[in-house]
Design a protein around this motif. Structure first.
Motif, PDB file in Angstrom:
ATOM      1  N   THR A  11       0.816  -1.216   0.000  1.00 24.68           N
ATOM      2  CA  THR A  11       0.000   0.000   0.000  1.00 24.68           C
ATOM      3  C   THR A  11       0.850   1.266   0.000  1.00 24.68           C
ATOM      4  OG1 THR A  11      -1.705  -1.200   1.184  1.00 24.68           O
ATOM      5  CG2 THR A  11      -1.847   1.183   1.236  1.00 24.68           C
ATOM      6  N   THR A  12       1.911   1.281   0.778  1.00 27.18           N
ATOM      7  CA  THR A  12       2.779   2.463   0.867  1.00 27.18           C
ATOM      8  C   THR A  12       3.371   2.793  -0.492  1.00 27.18           C
ATOM      9  OG1 THR A  12       3.318   1.849   3.137  1.00 27.18           O
ATOM     10  CG2 THR A  12       4.737   3.474   2.081  1.00 27.18           C
ATOM     11  N   GLU A  13       3.852   1.771  -1.182  1.00 27.98           N
ATOM     12  CA  GLU A  13       4.426   1.970  -2.515  1.00 27.98           C
ATOM     13  C   GLU A  13       3.361   2.476  -3.492  1.00 27.98           C
ATOM     14  OE1 GLU A  13       6.875  -0.467  -5.980  1.00 27.98           O
ATOM     15  OE2 GLU A  13       5.761  -1.609  -4.469  1.00 27.98           O
ATOM     16  N   ALA A  14       2.157   1.920  -3.416  1.00 29.96           N
ATOM     17  CA  ALA A  14       1.076   2.340  -4.308  1.00 29.96           C
ATOM     18  C   ALA A  14       0.706   3.805  -4.084  1.00 29.96           C
ATOM     19  CB  ALA A  14      -0.146   1.451  -4.115  1.00 29.96           C
ATOM     20  N   LEU A  15       0.622   4.217  -2.824  1.00 31.05           N
ATOM     21  CA  LEU A  15       0.307   5.614  -2.507  1.00 31.05           C
ATOM     22  C   LEU A  15       1.405   6.532  -3.025  1.00 31.05           C
ATOM     23  CD1 LEU A  15      -1.475   7.733  -1.152  1.00 31.05           C
ATOM     24  CD2 LEU A  15      -0.249   7.270   0.987  1.00 31.05           C
ATOM     25  N   GLN A  16       2.651   6.181  -2.784  1.00 32.74           N
ATOM     26  CA  GLN A  16       3.770   7.005  -3.234  1.00 32.74           C
ATOM     27  C   GLN A  16       3.776   7.119  -4.761  1.00 32.74           C
ATOM     28  OE1 GLN A  16       7.644   5.686  -1.913  1.00 32.74           O
ATOM     29  NE2 GLN A  16       8.701   7.035  -3.340  1.00 32.74           N
ATOM     30  N   LEU A  17       3.607   5.990  -5.452  1.00 28.65           N
ATOM     31  CA  LEU A  17       3.615   6.009  -6.920  1.00 28.65           C
ATOM     32  C   LEU A  17       2.462   6.842  -7.470  1.00 28.65           C
ATOM     33  CD1 LEU A  17       4.584   2.313  -7.655  1.00 28.65           C
ATOM     34  CD2 LEU A  17       5.910   4.347  -8.269  1.00 28.65           C
ATOM     35  N   SER A  18       1.286   6.718  -6.883  1.00 25.79           N
ATOM     36  CA  SER A  18       0.151   7.498  -7.379  1.00 25.79           C
ATOM     37  C   SER A  18       0.411   8.993  -7.174  1.00 25.79           C
ATOM     38  CB  SER A  18      -1.154   7.063  -6.719  1.00 25.79           C
ATOM     39  OG  SER A  18      -1.085   7.145  -5.318  1.00 25.79           O
ATOM     40  N   GLU A  19       0.969   9.372  -6.036  1.00 26.60           N
ATOM     41  CA  GLU A  19       1.288  10.786  -5.797  1.00 26.60           C
ATOM     42  C   GLU A  19       2.343  11.289  -6.780  1.00 26.60           C
ATOM     43  OE1 GLU A  19       2.275  10.589  -1.630  1.00 26.60           O
ATOM     44  OE2 GLU A  19       0.246  11.230  -1.046  1.00 26.60           O
ATOM     45  N   GLU A  20       3.347  10.463  -7.077  1.00 27.34           N
ATOM     46  CA  GLU A  20       4.392  10.858  -8.027  1.00 27.34           C
ATOM     47  C   GLU A  20       3.811  11.023  -9.433  1.00 27.34           C
ATOM     48  OE1 GLU A  20       7.417   7.851  -7.622  1.00 27.34           O
ATOM     49  OE2 GLU A  20       8.041   8.590  -5.648  1.00 27.34           O
ATOM     50  N   MET A  21       2.958  10.087  -9.861  1.00 24.83           N
ATOM     51  CA  MET A  21       2.368  10.182 -11.197  1.00 24.83           C
ATOM     52  C   MET A  21       1.455  11.398 -11.312  1.00 24.83           C
ATOM     53  SD  MET A  21       1.670   6.273 -12.410  1.00 24.83           S
ATOM     54  CE  MET A  21       1.133   5.567 -10.868  1.00 24.83           C
ATOM     55  N   ILE A  22       0.709  11.685 -10.251  1.00 23.36           N
ATOM     56  CA  ILE A  22      -0.151  12.873 -10.248  1.00 23.36           C
ATOM     57  C   ILE A  22       0.705  14.129 -10.373  1.00 23.36           C
ATOM     58  CG2 ILE A  22      -1.644  14.276  -8.765  1.00 23.36           C
ATOM     59  CD1 ILE A  22      -2.828  11.562  -7.769  1.00 23.36           C
ATOM     60  N   HIS A  23       1.823  14.164  -9.664  1.00 19.57           N
ATOM     61  CA  HIS A  23       2.736  15.314  -9.731  1.00 19.57           C
ATOM     62  C   HIS A  23       3.317  15.489 -11.139  1.00 19.57           C
ATOM     63  CE1 HIS A  23       5.804  18.220  -8.654  1.00 19.57           C
ATOM     64  NE2 HIS A  23       6.701  17.427  -9.218  1.00 19.57           N
ATOM     65  N   ILE A  24       3.793  14.387 -11.718  1.00 21.81           N
ATOM     66  CA  ILE A  24       4.422  14.447 -13.052  1.00 21.81           C
ATOM     67  C   ILE A  24       3.436  14.967 -14.084  1.00 21.81           C
ATOM     68  CG2 ILE A  24       5.385  13.050 -14.934  1.00 21.81           C
ATOM     69  CD1 ILE A  24       6.539  11.189 -12.683  1.00 21.81           C
ATOM     70  N   LEU A  25       2.252  14.394 -14.134  1.00 23.12           N
ATOM     71  CA  LEU A  25       1.285  14.822 -15.149  1.00 23.12           C
ATOM     72  C   LEU A  25       0.603  16.134 -14.778  1.00 23.12           C
ATOM     73  CD1 LEU A  25      -0.234  11.537 -16.549  1.00 23.12           C
ATOM     74  CD2 LEU A  25       1.677  12.904 -17.353  1.00 23.12           C
ATOM     75  N   GLY A  26       0.648  16.496 -13.503  1.00 17.29           N
ATOM     76  CA  GLY A  26       0.144  17.809 -13.100  1.00 17.29           C
ATOM     77  C   GLY A  26       0.932  18.927 -13.757  1.00 17.29           C
ATOM     78  N   GLU A  27       2.218  18.671 -14.010  1.00 16.70           N
ATOM     79  CA  GLU A  27       3.056  19.647 -14.712  1.00 16.70           C
ATOM     80  C   GLU A  27       2.542  19.909 -16.127  1.00 16.70           C
ATOM     81  OE1 GLU A  27       6.651  20.803 -14.045  1.00 16.70           O
ATOM     82  OE2 GLU A  27       5.930  20.697 -11.985  1.00 16.70           O
ATOM     83  N   ALA A  28       1.873  18.919 -16.709  1.00 14.69           N
ATOM     84  CA  ALA A  28       1.307  19.057 -18.058  1.00 14.69           C
ATOM     85  C   ALA A  28      -0.157  19.476 -17.982  1.00 14.69           C
ATOM     86  CB  ALA A  28       1.422  17.733 -18.808  1.00 14.69           C
ATOM     87  N   VAL A  29      -0.600  19.870 -16.803  1.00 15.25           N
ATOM     88  CA  VAL A  29      -1.990  20.233 -16.525  1.00 15.25           C
ATOM     89  C   VAL A  29      -2.929  19.077 -16.912  1.00 15.25           C
ATOM     90  CG1 VAL A  29      -3.695  22.082 -16.659  1.00 15.25           C
ATOM     91  CG2 VAL A  29      -1.303  22.607 -17.069  1.00 15.25           C
ATOM     92  N   MET A  30      -2.497  17.877 -16.593  1.00 16.51           N
ATOM     93  CA  MET A  30      -3.313  16.687 -16.784  1.00 16.51           C
ATOM     94  C   MET A  30      -3.661  16.156 -15.401  1.00 16.51           C
ATOM     95  SD  MET A  30      -1.443  14.607 -19.787  1.00 16.51           S
ATOM     96  CE  MET A  30      -1.157  15.302 -21.382  1.00 16.51           C
ATOM     97  N   ASN A  31      -4.927  15.932 -15.185  1.00 15.18           N
ATOM     98  CA  ASN A  31      -5.404  15.516 -13.884  1.00 15.18           C
ATOM     99  C   ASN A  31      -5.629  14.010 -13.862  1.00 15.18           C
ATOM    100  OD1 ASN A  31      -6.527  15.428 -11.345  1.00 15.18           O
ATOM    101  ND2 ASN A  31      -8.504  16.229 -11.988  1.00 15.18           N
ATOM    102  N   LEU A  32      -4.737  13.270 -13.209  1.00 18.04           N
ATOM    103  CA  LEU A  32      -4.950  11.835 -13.036  1.00 18.04           C
ATOM    104  C   LEU A  32      -5.997  11.668 -11.942  1.00 18.04           C
ATOM    105  CD1 LEU A  32      -1.458  10.105 -13.128  1.00 18.04           C
ATOM    106  CD2 LEU A  32      -3.334   9.822 -14.716  1.00 18.04           C
ATOM    107  N   ARG A  33      -7.082  11.020 -12.284  1.00 11.65           N
ATOM    108  CA  ARG A  33      -8.181  10.921 -11.327  1.00 11.65           C
ATOM    109  C   ARG A  33      -8.891   9.586 -11.479  1.00 11.65           C
ATOM    110  NH1 ARG A  33     -12.877  12.258 -14.128  1.00 11.65           N
ATOM    111  NH2 ARG A  33     -12.463  12.933 -16.235  1.00 11.65           N
ATOM    112  N   ARG A  34      -9.895   9.394 -10.635  1.00 11.57           N
ATOM    113  CA  ARG A  34     -10.720   8.185 -10.641  1.00 11.57           C
ATOM    114  C   ARG A  34      -9.899   6.927 -10.389  1.00 11.57           C
ATOM    115  NH1 ARG A  34     -14.391   7.896 -15.575  1.00 11.57           N
ATOM    116  NH2 ARG A  34     -15.291   6.264 -14.311  1.00 11.57           N
ATOM    117  N   TRP A  35      -9.003   7.018  -9.416  1.00 11.55           N
ATOM    118  CA  TRP A  35      -8.184   5.872  -9.041  1.00 11.55           C
ATOM    119  C   TRP A  35      -9.081   4.798  -8.450  1.00 11.55           C
ATOM    120  CZ3 TRP A  35      -2.854   5.712  -9.721  1.00 11.55           C
ATOM    121  CH2 TRP A  35      -2.261   6.912 -10.147  1.00 11.55           C
ATOM    122  N   ALA A  36      -8.722   3.559  -8.685  1.00 14.35           N
ATOM    123  CA  ALA A  36      -9.484   2.434  -8.129  1.00 14.35           C
ATOM    124  C   ALA A  36      -8.510   1.383  -7.606  1.00 14.35           C
ATOM    125  CB  ALA A  36     -10.389   1.828  -9.195  1.00 14.35           C
TER     126      ALA A  36
END
Length: 164
Positions: free
Chosen positions: A72-97
């Motif tokens: 779970t810790t790794e999954a949370l960290q990876l999701s936060e990192e991916m959100i940050h990376i694509l946030g730079e492109a003004v892309m909103n990663l959402r609807r995680w499941a």
């Protein structure tokens, strides 16, 4: 045509403004290619800092990502990192499941847009046309999709045999 509006317009006497598209229209045939190019551009910036997150983003299929982690810790960290990376492109990663209630609660605490379980929402989750009951972690295939594909393949085979 007259000189002012005709094809032989003298541009040296007029102010010329150059415009550039700032938005991509959906439905264009080039959209998946352009989306992939933009994602790769932003991923390259972070490949050394967020190696695993960048690897996962390179596995996106248009706008769906299916992956797993060991905890779970790794999954949370990876999701936060991916959100940050694509946030730079003004892309909103959402609807995680997820099938993990622990991770789902962690996403909520981190204000990450996550979907309810299929049981909570009463609506099955679909990923790449595969129905996922993430509460029980079951994948369900609609066999009718395969029947349609089979009928299509029969029609294609028939056309090929009659033409050649």
């Amino acid at each position: 045509m007259d000189k002012e509006g005709g094809p032989n317009l003298d541009l040296s006497t007029h102010n010329v403004e150059t415009f550039r598209y700032a938005r991509m229209t959906f439905g264009d045939k080039c959209c998946p290619f352009l989306l992939s190019a933009v994602i790769r551009l932003h991923v390259e910036k972070y490949i050394n800092k967020y190696k695993r997150a960048c690897e996962m983003l390179n596995e996106l299929y248009v706008d769906d990502l299916i992956n797993s982690t060991s905890d779970t810790t790794e999954a949370l960290q990876l999701s936060e990192e991916m959100i940050h990376i694509l946030g730079e492109a003004v892309m909103n990663l959402r609807r995680w499941a997820t099938n993990s209630t622990t991770l789902h609660e962690a996403w909520k605490r981190a204000n990450i847009d996550c979907r309810k379980t299929s049981e909570q929402s009463g609506v099955p989750l679909k990923i790449l046309r595969i129905i996922w009951d993430n509460g029980n972690d079951n994948l369900n295939f609609d066999i009718r999709q395969f029947e349609k594909l089979n009928n299509f393949m029969k029609a294609v085979t028939h056309v090929i045999h009659t033409k050649f």
